[in-house]
Scaffold this active site. Structure first.
Site, PDB file in Angstrom:
ATOM      1  N   ASP A  47       0.829  -1.199   0.000  1.00 15.62           N
ATOM      2  CA  ASP A  47       0.000   0.000   0.000  1.00 15.62           C
ATOM      3  C   ASP A  47       0.868   1.256   0.000  1.00 15.62           C
ATOM      4  OD1 ASP A  47      -2.338   1.455   0.038  1.00 15.62           O
ATOM      5  OD2 ASP A  47      -2.590   1.333   2.207  1.00 15.62           O
ATOM      6  N   ASN A  97     -10.346  -3.262  -6.288  1.00 16.13           N
ATOM      7  CA  ASN A  97      -9.602  -2.293  -7.100  1.00 16.13           C
ATOM      8  C   ASN A  97     -10.227  -2.037  -8.476  1.00 16.13           C
ATOM      9  OD1 ASN A  97      -6.328  -3.331  -5.852  1.00 16.13           O
ATOM     10  ND2 ASN A  97      -7.617  -1.619  -5.209  1.00 16.13           N
TER      11      ASN A  97
END
Ligand code: FPP
Length: 309
Positions: free
Chosen positions: A70, A118
């Site tokens: 991340d 996503n």
């Protein structure tokens, strides 16, 4: 990258840990291979970086490391760059992390490259991520094969655009003989989705009379999941400063040690992996037992998921 020799600065060995690990810290699999009482361990993290582990020191290398990568977007924003530049830099960090993991003896490395959530990102960003995967598959395949790294996928590879899917399938085929480490890319992956689909597949087989409900235990269930060839996660690392799992390996990380790092993924270096492994190495893994039971070497009731057994 600079040519550097760094000391991990491992301090006093934790004697209790060495006597009591449940997973055999003395076995070669869990020791950095160069460790020996007479020889300070020297590790080549990459072509240019070497880490020195002090004499008499033993570091357990986790068998299965999983990483939530991340912070690419924030890394880019901090530099006035487009988000996709952050992903591109993130892909470079992937290369180093994979190589380092293989060199130190990690057997399974699983990377959260694209979650099922996503898909909701702006189209241009999704397309850029798909292109980066194609680039990775094409540019890294020789290096991966020469390092003995086999590539595997969890999630729904069939959801990816055809070009990306073919590049990844080609990478899987090209590296299929690798025996040193399995690199698993989580693509269009969701932990809950994987659990639900396994439950559904079992329900269908049960309705057809092919499975008895009493046959279904944890490892039986695991065999229905896309992670079926992977053992339990030992160490789960997340960069980017958040402390959450974001639907990653919910079933498989049940007993994982969790390491949350404040750095953004593109800043993840080979030494960052080593430091996380060192943190892991200092943990006493009790699997439900008391510390005293661990010291006495009593067996855990918990049976780790291990498809090899
Ligand atoms: C999360 O950061 C990262 C991703 C959703 C994609 C990860 C992809 C890569 C590291 C590069 C491509 C992968 C391979 C295997 C070649 P974020 O964008 O959510 O960061 P933010 O929280 O700062 O916005």
């Amino acid at each position: 990258r600079s040519n550097s020799r760094k000391s991990l600065g491992l301090s006093k060995p934790d004697q209790r840990f060495h006597q009591t690990s449940t997973q055999g810290p003395e076995s070669p699999r869990f020791c950095l291979p160069a460790c020996s009482p007479r020889r300070p361990a020297c590790f080549r993290l990459s072509r240019t970086e070497t880490v020195v582990v002090s004499e008499n020191e033993k570091v357990r290398v986790p068998r299965h490391v999983a990483i939530i990568m991340d912070g690419n977007g924030r890394w880019a924003r901090e530099r006035g760059l487009a988000r996709v530049e952050g992903h591109a830099e993130g892909a470079r960090a992937v290369r180093d992390a994979v190589e380092t993991a293989a060199r130190i003896g990690v057997e399974y490395l699983t990377l959260y490259a694209f979650s099922v959530a996503n898909w909701a990102r702006p189209r241009g960003e999704v397309e850029a991520l798909m292109r980066l995967l194609v680039d990775f598959a094409k540019k890294e395949r020789s290096e991966l094969r020469s390092l003995g790294i086999r590539v595997n996928v969890i999630g729904a590879l069939e959801d990816l655009p055809t070009g990306t899917r073919h590049a990844v399938e080609d990478l899987i085929r090209y590296t299929a003989d690798g025996e040193k480490m399995t690199l698993t890319l989580a693509l269009s992956y969701g932990g809950r989705q994987d659990i639900v689909e396994a439950a559904r597949a079992l329900a269908v087989r049960a309705r057809a009379g092919l499975v008895l409900p009493e046959e279904i235990d944890e490892s039986f269930f695991h065999r229905e999941m896309t992670t079926r060839t992977l053992p339990d996660v030992d160490l789960l690392i997340r960069t980017g400063g958040e402390s959450r799992l974001s639907d990653f390996l919910l079933y498989e990380a049940a007993y994982a040690e969790l390491v949350f790092l404040p750095i953004m993924w593109p800043d993840f270096k080979p030494t960052t992996l080593l430091e996380s492994v060192e943190l892991f190495s200092r943990k006493e893994r009790r699997f439900g037992r008391t510390s005293d039971q661990v010291v006495r070497g009593e067996a855990a009731a918990f049976d780790p998921l291990d498809p090899a057994e």
